[in-house]
Write an enzyme that holds these catalytic residues in place. Structure first.
Site, PDB file in Angstrom:
ATOM      1  N   ASP A  13       0.852  -1.049  -0.230  1.00 33.05           N
ATOM      2  CA  ASP A  13       0.038   0.122  -0.066  1.00 33.05           C
ATOM      3  C   ASP A  13       0.884   1.335   0.148  1.00 33.05           C
ATOM      4  OD1 ASP A  13      -2.229   1.713   0.343  1.00 33.05           O
ATOM      5  OD2 ASP A  13      -2.071   1.729   2.394  1.00 33.05           O
ATOM      6  N   SER A  14       0.287   2.337  -0.236  1.00 34.48           N
ATOM      7  CA  SER A  14       1.023   3.526  -0.146  1.00 34.48           C
ATOM      8  C   SER A  14       1.626   3.939   1.431  1.00 34.48           C
ATOM      9  CB  SER A  14       0.206   4.789  -0.436  1.00 34.48           C
ATOM     10  OG  SER A  14      -1.019   4.768   0.284  1.00 34.48           O
ATOM     11  N   TYR A  45      -0.460   8.488  -2.404  1.00 35.47           N
ATOM     12  CA  TYR A  45      -0.712   8.104  -3.837  1.00 35.47           C
ATOM     13  C   TYR A  45      -1.964   8.748  -4.396  1.00 35.47           C
ATOM     14  CZ  TYR A  45       2.992   4.165  -3.662  1.00 35.47           C
ATOM     15  OH  TYR A  45       3.987   3.496  -3.488  1.00 35.47           O
ATOM     16  N   GLY A  46      -3.022   8.976  -3.602  1.00 40.91           N
ATOM     17  CA  GLY A  46      -4.280   9.552  -3.974  1.00 40.91           C
ATOM     18  C   GLY A  46      -4.201  10.737  -5.025  1.00 40.91           C
ATOM     19  N   CYS A  76      -4.175  -1.080  -2.210  1.00 43.03           N
ATOM     20  CA  CYS A  76      -4.395   0.277  -2.023  1.00 43.03           C
ATOM     21  C   CYS A  76      -5.342   0.454  -3.525  1.00 43.03           C
ATOM     22  CB  CYS A  76      -2.966   0.954  -2.587  1.00 43.03           C
ATOM     23  SG  CYS A  76      -2.839   2.686  -2.917  1.00 43.03           S
ATOM     24  N   ASN A  77      -6.515   1.192  -3.007  1.00 42.48           N
ATOM     25  CA  ASN A  77      -7.444   1.610  -3.832  1.00 42.48           C
ATOM     26  C   ASN A  77      -6.863   2.384  -5.179  1.00 42.48           C
ATOM     27  OD1 ASN A  77     -10.610   0.712  -3.333  1.00 42.48           O
ATOM     28  ND2 ASN A  77      -9.252   1.092  -1.276  1.00 42.48           N
ATOM     29  N   THR A  78      -6.047   3.179  -4.759  1.00 45.53           N
ATOM     30  CA  THR A  78      -5.535   4.172  -6.075  1.00 45.53           C
ATOM     31  C   THR A  78      -4.525   3.296  -6.934  1.00 45.53           C
ATOM     32  OG1 THR A  78      -5.434   6.072  -4.446  1.00 45.53           O
ATOM     33  CG2 THR A  78      -4.159   6.210  -6.267  1.00 45.53           C
ATOM     34  N   GLU A 155      -5.681   8.960   9.557  1.00 43.07           N
ATOM     35  CA  GLU A 155      -4.215   8.769  10.124  1.00 43.07           C
ATOM     36  C   GLU A 155      -4.141   9.482  11.307  1.00 43.07           C
ATOM     37  OE1 GLU A 155      -1.192   9.249   7.316  1.00 43.07           O
ATOM     38  OE2 GLU A 155      -1.904   7.673   6.209  1.00 43.07           O
ATOM     39  N   CYS A 187     -11.435   3.199  -0.299  1.00 42.32           N
ATOM     40  CA  CYS A 187      -9.993   3.665  -0.108  1.00 42.32           C
ATOM     41  C   CYS A 187      -9.632   2.998   1.344  1.00 42.32           C
ATOM     42  CB  CYS A 187      -9.989   5.193   0.371  1.00 42.32           C
ATOM     43  SG  CYS A 187      -8.452   5.828   0.825  1.00 42.32           S
ATOM     44  N   THR A 188      -8.324   2.435   1.477  1.00 39.63           N
ATOM     45  CA  THR A 188      -7.999   1.632   2.518  1.00 39.63           C
ATOM     46  C   THR A 188      -8.201   2.319   3.917  1.00 39.63           C
ATOM     47  OG1 THR A 188      -5.778   2.464   2.102  1.00 39.63           O
ATOM     48  CG2 THR A 188      -6.077   0.375   1.229  1.00 39.63           C
ATOM     49  N   HIS A 189      -8.151   3.853   3.875  1.00 40.67           N
ATOM     50  CA  HIS A 189      -8.483   4.327   5.119  1.00 40.67           C
ATOM     51  C   HIS A 189     -10.063   4.534   5.579  1.00 40.67           C
ATOM     52  CE1 HIS A 189      -4.277   5.524   4.132  1.00 40.67           C
ATOM     53  NE2 HIS A 189      -4.145   6.308   5.387  1.00 40.67           N
TER      54      HIS A 189
HETATM   55  N1  DGL Z   1      -4.090   3.870   0.165  1.00 44.95           N
HETATM   56  C1  DGL Z   1      -4.861   4.989  -0.634  1.00 44.95           C
HETATM   57  C2  DGL Z   1      -5.933   4.391  -1.181  1.00 44.95           C
HETATM   58  O1  DGL Z   1      -6.573   3.388  -0.952  1.00 44.95           O
HETATM   59  C3  DGL Z   1      -5.112   5.781   0.221  1.00 44.95           C
HETATM   60  C4  DGL Z   1      -3.822   6.755   0.801  1.00 44.95           C
HETATM   61  C5  DGL Z   1      -3.183   7.402  -0.397  1.00 44.95           C
HETATM   62  O2  DGL Z   1      -3.611   8.355  -0.893  1.00 44.95           O
HETATM   63  O3  DGL Z   1      -2.046   7.233  -0.489  1.00 44.95           O
HETATM   64  O4  DGL Z   1      -6.574   4.837  -2.211  1.00 44.95           O
END
Ligand code: DGL
Length: 276
Positions: A13-14, A45-46, A76-78, A155, A187-189
Site C-alpha cells: 500500500d502507499s 498516492y491519491g 491500495c485503491n489508488t 491517520e 479507500c484503505t483508510h
Molecule cells: N491507500 C490509498 C488508497 O486506498 C489512500 C492513501 C493514499 O492516498 O496514498 O487509495
C-alpha cells in the site's frame, strides 16, 4: 502440496491503510505468512498522476518479489485503479487488487440499482469502480465522490470527532440525497471512519468494506490454485516501510487492531525495479 504453499502473501500500500486488508487476511487466512510493504516515504498516492502511481506500484511489487511471495495483493485503491493492467501483465504470480472484489460485493448488495463510490481523487477520476460495476451490470447507476480529507483524518485517529462528522456531511450529503442504497468504501483508510460515514447515510445504506471482500478473493484464488498454506507452525509476518517507522507503528494498532512487533525501513526506488 507444493513448496509454494509456505511462501508468504505479499501486500503493499502507499502506507498504513493497507493494514486494514492485512487484518482481514489474518482473520480469514490465519495460517498464511504475510510480507507487507508500506511506501510511507512517497505517500499519498491519491493525488498523484497515473504514471507516477504505476511506477511506484511496480517498484513496490518488485520489492515483495525479492521476498519470494506467492501472490501480490495491491491493498491500495489508488494503485489498484490505475496500475493493475501493468502489474498483471508483468508477473506470472496472481496479482489481486481491491476493485473487482468491492465492485462484486456492491452489485450483489444493491436493490435500488444505485451505488455510491467514495475514494481518493486518483481512484475516483480513474473511473475504475464505475467500469468494474458496469461490466457486472450495465444498468446500475454509479455515483462517485472523492473525499481527500478522510485520509489525514483517519491517520490522525480522529474517528469520532465532531469535525470529522461535519466534513463527512459536506462530502456525502449529495450522495445520500441521491438515494444510493450501497456505498463502497473505496479507500484503505475509510473503514477506520466507518461509524462516522454510517451516521451520514443512516442504517438503510450498506457500506462495503473492500478489505473484507479482497481477503475473500485472496482465499478463493489461493485455494483454487492449490497455494493455500494449511496448518503448520504459527505464521510469522514481516513489515517494511520506506520512511518513519515509528509513526507507522504508532498508527498500526488502529488499522490492524493489534500492535506490530517490528517494522524495518527499506529503500524502494528505481534501483530495485529491474526493467524500469
Ligand atoms: N491507500 C490509498 C488508497 O486506498 C489512500 C492513501 C493514499 O492516498 O496514498 O487509495
Amino acid at each position: 502440496m507444493s513448496d509454494a504453499t509456505s511462501s508468504p502473501i505479499g501486500v503493499f500500500d502507499s502506507g498504513i491503510g493497507g493494514l486494514t486488508v492485512v487484518a482481514e487476511i489474518m482473520r480469514q487466512l490465519p495460517d498464511e505468512r504475510i510480507v507487507y510493504f508500506g511506501d510511507t516515504a512517497r505517500l499519498p498516492y491519491g493525488p498523484k498522476s497515473n504514471e507516477t502511481v504505476t511506477q511506484f506500484a511496480i517498484q513496490d511489487a518488485e520489492f515483495l518479489l525479492e521476498h519470494g511471495v506467492k501472490t501480490i495483493v495491491v491493498a491500495c485503491n489508488t494503485a489498484s485503479s490505475v496500475a493493475m493492467d501493468a502489474l498483471v501483465s508483468r508477473y506470472e504470480i496472481p496479482v489481486i487488487g481491491v476493485i473487482e472484489p468491492g465492485a462484486l460485493a456492491a452489485v450483489s448488495s444493491t436493490l435500488s440499482g444505485k451505488i455510491g463510490v467514495i475514494g481518493t481523487e486518483g481512484t475516483i477520476s480513474s473511473g475504475a469502480y464505475r467500469k468494474a460495476i458496469s461490466k457486472l451490470d450495465r444498468d446500475i447507476e454509479v455515483l462517485e465522490t472523492s473525499c481527500p480529507l478522510f485520509v489525514p483524518l483517519a491517520e490522525e485517529g480522529w474517528t469520532d470527532r465532531e469535525v470529522t462528522l461535519v466534513i463527512a456531511h459536506e462530502y456525502l450529503t449529495s450522495l445520500r440525497d441521491a438515494a444510493v442504497d450501497v456505498v463502497v468504501l473505496a479507500c484503505t483508510h475509510y473503514p477506520i471512519l466507518k461509524q462516522t460515514i454510517a451516521k451520514v447515510f443512516g442504517p438503510s445504506v450498506r457500506l462495503i468494506d473492500s478489505a473484507e471482500e479482497t481477503a475473500k478473493e485472496v482465499a478463493d484464488r489461493l485455494g483454487g490454485l492449490g497455494l493455500a498454506r494449511k496448518g503448520g507452525a504459527r505464521p510469522e509476518h514481516k513489515f517494511f516501510v520506506s520512511d518513519v517507522p515509528h509513526r507507522f507503528r504508532e498508527q498500526a494498532e488502529r488499522f490492524l487492531g493489534a500492535p506490530l512487533p517490528e517494522v524495518s525501513v527499506v529503500t524502494v526506488d528505481e534501483t530495485t525495479c529491474s526493467g524500469g
